[in-house]
Scaffold this motif. Structure first.
Motif, PDB file in Angstrom:
ATOM      1  N   LYS A 170     -20.929  33.731  33.480  1.00 29.98           N
ATOM      2  CA  LYS A 170     -19.357  32.960  34.056  1.00 29.98           C
ATOM      3  C   LYS A 170     -19.962  31.851  34.415  1.00 29.98           C
ATOM      4  N   ASP A 189     -13.848  30.441  33.610  1.00 30.99           N
ATOM      5  CA  ASP A 189     -14.559  31.020  32.063  1.00 30.99           C
ATOM      6  C   ASP A 189     -13.554  31.944  31.487  1.00 30.99           C
ATOM      7  N   SER A 190     -13.031  31.619  30.362  1.00 30.75           N
ATOM      8  CA  SER A 190     -12.528  32.728  29.667  1.00 30.75           C
ATOM      9  C   SER A 190     -14.024  33.132  28.360  1.00 30.75           C
ATOM     10  N   LYS A 191     -13.206  34.673  27.378  1.00 30.85           N
ATOM     11  CA  LYS A 191     -14.082  35.008  26.745  1.00 30.85           C
ATOM     12  C   LYS A 191     -14.443  34.393  25.757  1.00 30.85           C
ATOM     13  N   PRO A 192     -15.437  34.341  24.714  1.00 26.04           N
ATOM     14  CA  PRO A 192     -17.017  35.081  24.788  1.00 26.04           C
ATOM     15  C   PRO A 192     -17.182  33.842  26.441  1.00 26.04           C
ATOM     16  N   TYR A 193     -17.189  34.244  27.546  1.00 23.58           N
ATOM     17  CA  TYR A 193     -18.434  34.308  29.040  1.00 23.58           C
ATOM     18  C   TYR A 193     -19.743  32.930  28.032  1.00 23.58           C
ATOM     19  N   HIS A 194     -19.155  32.111  29.388  1.00 21.43           N
ATOM     20  CA  HIS A 194     -20.982  31.200  29.360  1.00 21.43           C
ATOM     21  C   HIS A 194     -21.450  31.450  30.554  1.00 21.43           C
TER      22      HIS A 194
END
Length: 215
Positions: A200, A181-186
């Motif tokens: 994440k 994952d990468s920001k914004p996290y899910h």
């Protein structure tokens, strides 16, 4: 495009440095080093495969590329698929052969990418077709099925520690689930546990042991 058609095209590129057939602007692009998936996308475009969000890359299978050295030794794990949309299937131990994961694994064209030296020297190595329905891969299919159920059980064990417990890495012999994952996290929500179970997104990966096994 059929997997067999792509295999012929890719084999023609095997062991040829990028500089011998690609525009220099392509392999001088900084993103080719920063984005792990860039070389895989480049391969798809080179063989005439349209980039898409479909479940499979080919009509009858999946394309998988991974970083290796000049001799084909894998240097990284290899992404398979995200888990957020199938998390409750995993937690309920859905039949392996009916899962999205199996569809992704059933027939694969694996292309090692030698990234030794400068990007102009990078090259695709000879590809390997893995078909789990064939006798050659019977034992592999059994191990992947075992890994799948083992990981499903690990996920449930992690979440049953407490009412606020969350997921962490789960491993089988050849596959694993870990954060991707990468920001914004899910965050991942489970209808079975009726709460968020990870802050994440997570994904299935092939471990390096899988690439070593098939090569």
């Amino acid at each position: 495009m059929k997997l067999s058609e792509a295999e012929i095209k890719i084999q023609r590129l095997a062991n040829i440095p990028f500089k011998d057939y690609l525009n220099p602007d392509v392999f001088k692009d900084a993103m080719i080093k920063l984005n792990k998936g860039k070389t895989g996308q480049l391969l798809e475009l080179t063989i005439g495969l349209q980039l898409s969000n479909t479940t499979l890359d080919f009509e009858d299978g999946e394309l998988k590329t991974n970083k290796c050295n000049r001799f084909g030794v894998p240097l990284e794990t290899m992404f398979i698929t995200q888990t957020s949309s199938m998390i409750d299937e995993l937690l309920s131990r859905k039949n392996f052969f009916q899962t999205k994961l199996y569809k992704k694994l059933q027939r694969i064209l694996y292309v090692p990418i030698s990234k030794d030296g400068d990007t102009s020297e990078w090259m695709y190595l000879p590809c390997i077709q893995v078909d789990l329905s064939q006798p050659l891969y019977t034992e592999l299919a059994k191990q992947l099925e075992e890994d799948y159920y083992n990981i499903c059980d690990q996920l449930n064990s992690q979440l049953q520690v407490s009412s606020t417990a969350t997921l962490h890495t789960a491993n089988g012999k050849f596959i694993q689930i870990r954060t991707k994952d990468s920001k914004p996290y899910h965050a991942i929500y489970s209808n079975i546990y009726k709460r968020e179970i990870s802050d994440k997104n997570r994904a299935f990966y092939f471990k390096k042991e899988l690439m070593k096994y098939i090569t």
